[in-house]
Design an enzyme around this catalytic site. Structure first.
Site, PDB file in Angstrom:
ATOM      1  N   HIS A 145      -2.344  -2.925  -6.402  1.00 37.97           N
ATOM      2  CA  HIS A 145      -2.866  -2.585  -5.075  1.00 37.97           C
ATOM      3  C   HIS A 145      -4.392  -2.618  -4.992  1.00 37.97           C
ATOM      4  O   HIS A 145      -5.073  -1.751  -5.550  1.00 37.97           O
ATOM      5  CB  HIS A 145      -2.329  -1.194  -4.677  1.00 37.97           C
ATOM      6  CG  HIS A 145      -2.745  -0.767  -3.311  1.00 37.97           C
ATOM      7  ND1 HIS A 145      -3.028   0.535  -2.970  1.00 37.97           N
ATOM      8  CD2 HIS A 145      -2.934  -1.483  -2.176  1.00 37.97           C
ATOM      9  CE1 HIS A 145      -3.373   0.595  -1.715  1.00 37.97           C
ATOM     10  NE2 HIS A 145      -3.330  -0.612  -1.202  1.00 37.97           N
ATOM     11  N   ASN A 180      -3.768   6.052  -0.580  1.00 40.16           N
ATOM     12  CA  ASN A 180      -3.269   6.215   0.786  1.00 40.16           C
ATOM     13  C   ASN A 180      -2.586   7.551   1.032  1.00 40.16           C
ATOM     14  O   ASN A 180      -2.507   8.010   2.173  1.00 40.16           O
ATOM     15  CB  ASN A 180      -2.344   5.057   1.156  1.00 40.16           C
ATOM     16  CG  ASN A 180      -3.159   3.813   1.430  1.00 40.16           C
ATOM     17  OD1 ASN A 180      -4.226   3.887   2.017  1.00 40.16           O
ATOM     18  ND2 ASN A 180      -2.664   2.667   0.994  1.00 40.16           N
ATOM     19  N   SER A 220       0.825  -1.204   0.000  1.00 40.83           N
ATOM     20  CA  SER A 220       0.000   0.000   0.000  1.00 40.83           C
ATOM     21  C   SER A 220       0.860   1.254   0.000  1.00 40.83           C
ATOM     22  O   SER A 220       0.340   2.346  -0.090  1.00 40.83           O
ATOM     23  CB  SER A 220      -0.927  -0.010   1.206  1.00 40.83           C
ATOM     24  OG  SER A 220      -0.220  -0.376   2.354  1.00 40.83           O
ATOM     25  N   GLU A 248      -5.280   0.028  -7.820  1.00 37.80           N
ATOM     26  CA  GLU A 248      -4.225   0.952  -8.255  1.00 37.80           C
ATOM     27  C   GLU A 248      -3.121   0.120  -8.897  1.00 37.80           C
ATOM     28  O   GLU A 248      -2.669  -0.876  -8.312  1.00 37.80           O
ATOM     29  CB  GLU A 248      -3.604   1.651  -7.037  1.00 37.80           C
ATOM     30  CG  GLU A 248      -4.271   2.928  -6.623  1.00 37.80           C
ATOM     31  CD  GLU A 248      -3.554   3.561  -5.418  1.00 37.80           C
ATOM     32  OE1 GLU A 248      -3.189   4.732  -5.507  1.00 37.80           O
ATOM     33  OE2 GLU A 248      -3.374   2.889  -4.386  1.00 37.80           O
TER      34      GLU A 248
HETATM   35  N1  CAA Z   1     -16.892 -10.086   0.865  1.00 34.21           N
HETATM   36  C1  CAA Z   1     -17.960 -10.071   0.037  1.00 34.21           C
HETATM   37  N2  CAA Z   1     -18.955  -9.149   0.141  1.00 34.21           N
HETATM   38  C2  CAA Z   1     -18.862  -8.232   1.140  1.00 34.21           C
HETATM   39  C3  CAA Z   1     -17.768  -8.196   2.028  1.00 34.21           C
HETATM   40  C4  CAA Z   1     -16.759  -9.176   1.863  1.00 34.21           C
HETATM   41  N3  CAA Z   1     -15.661  -9.202   2.650  1.00 34.21           N
HETATM   42  N4  CAA Z   1     -17.961  -7.171   2.891  1.00 34.21           N
HETATM   43  C5  CAA Z   1     -19.111  -6.565   2.547  1.00 34.21           C
HETATM   44  N5  CAA Z   1     -19.657  -7.207   1.495  1.00 34.21           N
HETATM   45  C6  CAA Z   1     -20.852  -6.830   0.732  1.00 34.21           C
HETATM   46  C7  CAA Z   1     -22.128  -7.097   1.460  1.00 34.21           C
HETATM   47  O1  CAA Z   1     -22.585  -8.396   1.223  1.00 34.21           O
HETATM   48  C8  CAA Z   1     -23.069  -6.064   0.819  1.00 34.21           C
HETATM   49  O2  CAA Z   1     -23.484  -6.504  -0.452  1.00 34.21           O
HETATM   50  P1  CAA Z   1     -24.792  -5.880  -1.211  1.00 34.21           P
HETATM   51  O3  CAA Z   1     -24.501  -4.442  -1.477  1.00 34.21           O
HETATM   52  O4  CAA Z   1     -24.902  -6.690  -2.452  1.00 34.21           O
HETATM   53  O5  CAA Z   1     -25.933  -6.057  -0.270  1.00 34.21           O
HETATM   54  C9  CAA Z   1     -22.154  -4.865   0.621  1.00 34.21           C
HETATM   55  O6  CAA Z   1     -20.817  -5.402   0.586  1.00 34.21           O
HETATM   56  C10 CAA Z   1     -22.268  -3.870   1.753  1.00 34.21           C
HETATM   57  O7  CAA Z   1     -21.974  -4.534   2.976  1.00 34.21           O
HETATM   58  P2  CAA Z   1     -22.844  -4.413   4.306  1.00 34.21           P
HETATM   59  O8  CAA Z   1     -24.274  -4.157   3.965  1.00 34.21           O
HETATM   60  O9  CAA Z   1     -22.532  -5.569   5.203  1.00 34.21           O
HETATM   61  O10 CAA Z   1     -22.230  -3.209   5.099  1.00 34.21           O
HETATM   62  P3  CAA Z   1     -22.012  -1.725   4.681  1.00 34.21           P
HETATM   63  O11 CAA Z   1     -23.113  -1.187   3.847  1.00 34.21           O
HETATM   64  O12 CAA Z   1     -21.684  -1.084   5.968  1.00 34.21           O
HETATM   65  O13 CAA Z   1     -20.696  -1.746   3.773  1.00 34.21           O
HETATM   66  C11 CAA Z   1     -18.375  -1.614   3.452  1.00 34.21           C
HETATM   67  C12 CAA Z   1     -19.498  -2.287   4.217  1.00 34.21           C
HETATM   68  C13 CAA Z   1     -18.482  -1.973   1.965  1.00 34.21           C
HETATM   69  C14 CAA Z   1     -17.085  -2.170   4.010  1.00 34.21           C
HETATM   70  C15 CAA Z   1     -18.516  -0.060   3.617  1.00 34.21           C
HETATM   71  O14 CAA Z   1     -18.636   0.263   4.969  1.00 34.21           O
HETATM   72  C16 CAA Z   1     -17.363   0.707   3.028  1.00 34.21           C
HETATM   73  O15 CAA Z   1     -17.282   0.952   1.838  1.00 34.21           O
HETATM   74  N6  CAA Z   1     -16.401   1.135   3.903  1.00 34.21           N
HETATM   75  C17 CAA Z   1     -15.210   1.856   3.482  1.00 34.21           C
HETATM   76  C18 CAA Z   1     -14.201   0.892   2.975  1.00 34.21           C
HETATM   77  C19 CAA Z   1     -12.950   1.565   2.513  1.00 34.21           C
HETATM   78  O16 CAA Z   1     -12.784   2.774   2.527  1.00 34.21           O
HETATM   79  N7  CAA Z   1     -11.995   0.749   2.070  1.00 34.21           N
HETATM   80  C20 CAA Z   1     -10.733   1.227   1.609  1.00 34.21           C
HETATM   81  C21 CAA Z   1      -9.779   1.097   2.702  1.00 34.21           C
HETATM   82  S1  CAA Z   1      -8.213   1.706   2.213  1.00 34.21           S
HETATM   83  C22 CAA Z   1      -7.468   0.416   1.535  1.00 34.21           C
HETATM   84  O17 CAA Z   1      -7.925  -0.682   1.501  1.00 34.21           O
HETATM   85  C23 CAA Z   1      -6.155   0.723   1.008  1.00 34.21           C
HETATM   86  C24 CAA Z   1      -5.013   0.397   1.878  1.00 34.21           C
HETATM   87  O18 CAA Z   1      -3.970   0.126   1.339  1.00 34.21           O
HETATM   88  C25 CAA Z   1      -5.058   0.516   3.341  1.00 34.21           C
END
Ligand code: CAA
Length: 291
Positions: A140, A190, A119, A152
């Site tokens: 990424h 990031n 990352s 990315e």
């Molecule tokens: N596998 C498969 N499906 C998943 C899943 C997983 N691990 N986690 C969530 N889902 C699916 C759910 O089944 C649901 O599907 P539908 O839309 O078809 O119903 C959908 O994702 C939404 O999930 P939830 O309803 O359970 O929960 P939510 O609405 O709160 O969403 C989330 C969860 C998608 C994680 C949302 O909160 C979100 O987008 N959060 C921000 C995530 C983010 O910013 N990620 C980037 C982090 S930075 C990074 O990764 C880079 C790095 O290098 C650090």
């Protein structure tokens, strides 16, 4: 270049997500880790996340069964050598990544593209310690991998066009979107996201808001799906700190200095969801703020 077999090194949070989406898109996946328990845990997680997709009607039972049949796990890094594209997704420590590549290189086929899901670590520096800087790049994914649309792709100074185009076509086959980023500390996502999370920790540290008020503010006031502290717990506080250190060291600007409170949580081993405690305590029914 045609890619059919993909090697994923590291079966943690990112590695199992990568194996999941690759297998669902019809690639053959070899998932490697040094720990048998991590491999078993990864398969349980993949099965659980795919079942969730089946119950939501996003994939069929048959697709899930076929995808699971596309994944094999192994403790032998030599097995990774037989793949067309390798994605290293081990822990975010540069020496760990160098050691893995050192062990892997003697087993690699000449045509294999080598990538890292890092990352923030310099792709050019990682590539320079391998025998194939022109066939090396950053690949990424975002967490959770099955849900997030972006990948990315980061070219090192020596990455050739064929490598970029091959990786781009793999991302397209996954149904995801590529953002092409230059190889500077923490790339695009990031570079922007982590200073925001770090600022949220400063906001807590200085008493401007509580854990709950900071997260509510950004969810309801800026329409973020998760608050920054909840997101930090989700990503892992050790990863957040490691990325802030890469920004601080790599850009030599004090605006990137990690908040001492973030460092303290990491020193305590309160790394977020994966250790059941971070800015929230996850050991009970519902998460409870720890400050
Ligand atoms: N596998 C498969 N499906 C998943 C899943 C997983 N691990 N986690 C969530 N889902 C699916 C759910 O089944 C649901 O599907 P539908 O839309 O078809 O119903 C959908 O994702 C939404 O999930 P939830 O309803 O359970 O929960 P939510 O609405 O709160 O969403 C989330 C969860 C998608 C994680 C949302 O909160 C979100 O987008 N959060 C921000 C995530 C983010 O910013 N990620 C980037 C982090 S930075 C990074 O990764 C880079 C790095 O290098 C650090």
């Amino acid at each position: 270049m045609k890619v059919q077999k993909i090697g994923v090194i590291g079966a943690g949070q990112m590695g199992n997500g990568i194996a999941h989406v690759m297998a669902l898109s019809g690639f053959d996946v070899v998932l490697n880790d040094i720990n048998e328990e991590s491999l078993d845990k990864a398969l349980v997680t993949i099965r659980k996340n795919m079942s969730r997709q089946v119950s939501k009607g996003n994939i069929s039972d048959t697709q899930m069964t076929e995808a699971l049949n596309h994944i094999i796990t192994t403790l032998e890094i030599s097995e990774i050598g037989k793949t067309d594209l390798v994605i290293e997704a081990a822990t975010e420590h540069e020496h760990v990544k160098h050691t893995i590549f050192e062990k892997l290189l003697p087993h690699l086929q000449p045509h294999t593209i080598l990538t890292s899901n890092t990352s923030s670590i310099s792709i050019t520096r990682l590539a320079s310690r391998t025998d194939r800087p022109e066939r090396f790049m950053g690949f990424h994914f975002m967490n959770p991998v099955p849900v997030m649309q972006l990948v990315e792709l980061i070219r090192g100074i020596a990455t050739d066009d064929e490598t970029f185009l091959t990786c781009q076509s793999v991302v397209e086959k996954l149904g995801k979107t590529v953002a092409s980023a230059e190889d500077f500390p923490a790339f695009i996502v990031n570079r922007i996201l982590m200073p925001m999370i770090n600022e949220a920790v400063y906001t807590l540290f200085e008493g401007v808001g509580s854990v709950r008020s900071i997260d509510e503010s950004m969810k309801l006031g800026a329409n973020h799906p998760m608050g920054p502290l909840e997101l930090a717990d989700f990503i892992g506080l050790d990863t957040c700190l490691a990325i802030m250190n890469v920004l601080h060291d790599g850009l030599a600007d004090t605006k990137y200095r990690p908040c001492p409170l973030l460092t303290k949580y990491v020193e305590a081993g309160w790394l977020g969801r994966k250790t059941q405690r971070g800015f929230y305590d996850y050991r009970g029914e519902t998460p409870v703020p720890t400050r």
